[in-house]
Design an enzyme around this catalytic site. Structure first.
Site, mmCIF file in Angstrom:
data_model
loop_
_atom_site.group_PDB
_atom_site.id
_atom_site.type_symbol
_atom_site.label_atom_id
_atom_site.label_comp_id
_atom_site.label_asym_id
_atom_site.label_seq_id
_atom_site.Cartn_x
_atom_site.Cartn_y
_atom_site.Cartn_z
ATOM 1 N N ASN A 9 0.666 -1.085 -0.079
ATOM 2 C CA ASN A 9 -0.043 0.137 0.017
ATOM 3 C C ASN A 9 0.827 1.289 -0.039
ATOM 4 O OD1 ASN A 9 -1.775 1.988 0.503
ATOM 5 N ND2 ASN A 9 -2.467 1.292 2.620
ATOM 6 N N LYS A 11 0.121 4.201 -0.271
ATOM 7 C CA LYS A 11 -0.610 5.394 0.374
ATOM 8 C C LYS A 11 -0.368 6.465 -0.774
ATOM 9 C CE LYS A 11 -0.216 3.526 4.697
ATOM 10 N NZ LYS A 11 -0.242 3.255 6.245
ATOM 11 N N HIS A 95 -9.698 1.643 4.652
ATOM 12 C CA HIS A 95 -8.520 1.841 5.560
ATOM 13 C C HIS A 95 -8.809 2.929 6.411
ATOM 14 C CE1 HIS A 95 -4.336 2.994 6.535
ATOM 15 N NE2 HIS A 95 -3.777 1.568 5.699
ATOM 16 N N GLU A 97 -7.103 5.116 7.658
ATOM 17 C CA GLU A 97 -6.614 6.386 7.398
ATOM 18 C C GLU A 97 -7.696 7.174 6.728
ATOM 19 O OE1 GLU A 97 -2.727 5.606 5.284
ATOM 20 O OE2 GLU A 97 -1.880 5.136 7.608
ATOM 21 N N GLU A 167 -5.703 -4.733 10.758
ATOM 22 C CA GLU A 167 -4.870 -3.714 10.916
ATOM 23 C C GLU A 167 -5.006 -2.994 12.077
ATOM 24 O OE1 GLU A 167 -2.800 -2.409 6.964
ATOM 25 O OE2 GLU A 167 -4.454 -1.076 7.203
ATOM 26 N N GLY A 173 2.313 2.450 11.017
ATOM 27 C CA GLY A 173 3.059 3.640 10.864
ATOM 28 C C GLY A 173 3.795 3.952 12.258
ATOM 29 N N SER A 212 2.953 -2.074 10.517
ATOM 30 C CA SER A 212 4.558 -2.104 10.928
ATOM 31 C C SER A 212 4.962 -3.236 10.532
ATOM 32 C CB SER A 212 4.597 -1.857 12.400
ATOM 33 O OG SER A 212 4.282 -0.356 12.609
HETATM 34 P P1 13P Z 1 2.819 0.646 7.882
HETATM 35 O O1 13P Z 1 3.354 -0.746 7.328
HETATM 36 O O2 13P Z 1 3.616 1.556 7.439
HETATM 37 O O3 13P Z 1 2.719 0.560 9.241
HETATM 38 O O4 13P Z 1 1.211 0.672 7.225
HETATM 39 C C1 13P Z 1 0.342 -0.228 7.446
HETATM 40 C C2 13P Z 1 -0.507 0.034 6.511
HETATM 41 O O5 13P Z 1 -1.661 0.973 6.769
HETATM 42 C C3 13P Z 1 -0.956 -0.627 5.473
HETATM 43 O O6 13P Z 1 -2.097 -0.588 4.747
#
Ligand code: 13P
Length: 257
Positions: A9, A11, A95, A97, A167, A173, A212
């Site tokens: 991903n 982002k 997601h 976010e 997640e 993150g 992570s």
């Molecule tokens: P990280 O791997 O940066 O923690 O992000 C996870 C994530 O949100 C994948 O969709």
């Protein structure tokens, strides 16, 4: 057991030049791992670039969101049909976010899940709890509500051949991944939740862990019974780290062919 799945991903990262280099490195480094599935989910404007770079390779591509509507006066939205036009086969839905920043309700997310399925895209549904919810011990209730909304609206059979990614929001993150036991326990809960309604759908569902994931913790996570792979944010922006995670999926998955 089915093939392990690793999803990048990206982002809101990348540009045409950087993407080209990163994809070239992915293709080169992932070649040896022929017993896993790999998907890269990019910002909308780069879907055409993925189509031209990845067609004919074993790597599939997809988007990070889609509209809950099929067509119409929805300024700024992108439909499932449009994603298909650019060869996308996967789409991330719900997601955290997005769910937090853009106020997506569980019902909206369920409708998007249905849109994806109707148009032949494989949805990757993200579920997970906040730290406060985990500390209060209500994480299973939170995740159950996200899944039950879809079951109530469309029935559990819709989960066959789709993907759910657990997640935990506190692990995204932060560098602080869930422990393999914490993740396994939630994955088992998710599979059972669907299995109660539809055993076949529960068996044909892939459940990824995201939050992570890195080359150091991937093997311990992927070796767990109900962890079918990973959804990877930060480490997917570095081809060596992403390849390390894919290696872990390859080593813990079906034999190489
Ligand atoms: P990280 O791997 O940066 O923690 O992000 C996870 C994530 O949100 C994948 O969709």
């Amino acid at each position: 057991m089915s093939k392990k799945l690793v999803v990048a991903n990206w982002k809101m990262h990348g540009n045409l030049a950087v993407n080209q280099q990163l994809i070239a490195a992915y293709v080169h480094r992932l070649l040896p791992f022929n017993n896993i599935e790999v998907v890269v989910c990019v910002p909308y404007p780069y879907l055409a670039q993925m189509q031209s770079l990845l067609e004919g390779t074993p790597i599939a591509w997809g988007a990070q969101n889609l509209s809950k509507d099929t067509e119409g006066a929805y300024t700024g939205e992108v439909s499932a049909g449009m994603l298909k036009d650019f060869g996308a086969s996967y789409v991330i839905i719900g997601h955290s976010e997005r769910a937090t920043a853009y106020c997506e309700s569980d019902e909206n997310i369920a409708t998007k899940f249905m849109q994806a399925r109707t148009h032949g895209l494989t949805p990757i549904l993200c579920v997970g709890e906040t730290l406060i919810e985990r500390e209060a011990g209500v994480m299973e209730r939170v995740v159950a509500k996200q899944i039950d909304t879809i079951i109530h609206m469309y029935g559990a059979a819709i989960f066959a051949d789709t993907v759910i990614s657990y997640e935990p929001i506190w692990a995204i993150g932060t560098g602080l991944a869930a422990t393999p036991d914490q993740a396994q326990s939630m994955h088992e809960f998710i599979r059972n939740r669907i299995s109660v309604h539809d055993i076949d759908a529960a068996q044909r569902l892939k459940i990824l862990y995201g939050g992570s994931v890195n080359p150091q913790n991937a093997v311990q996570l992927f070796v767990m019974q109900d962890i079918d792979g990973g959804l990877v944010g930060r480490c997917s922006l570095n081809a060596d780290e992403f390849a390390g995670i894919c290696r872990a999926a390859s080593e813990t998955g079906l034999p190489q062919v």
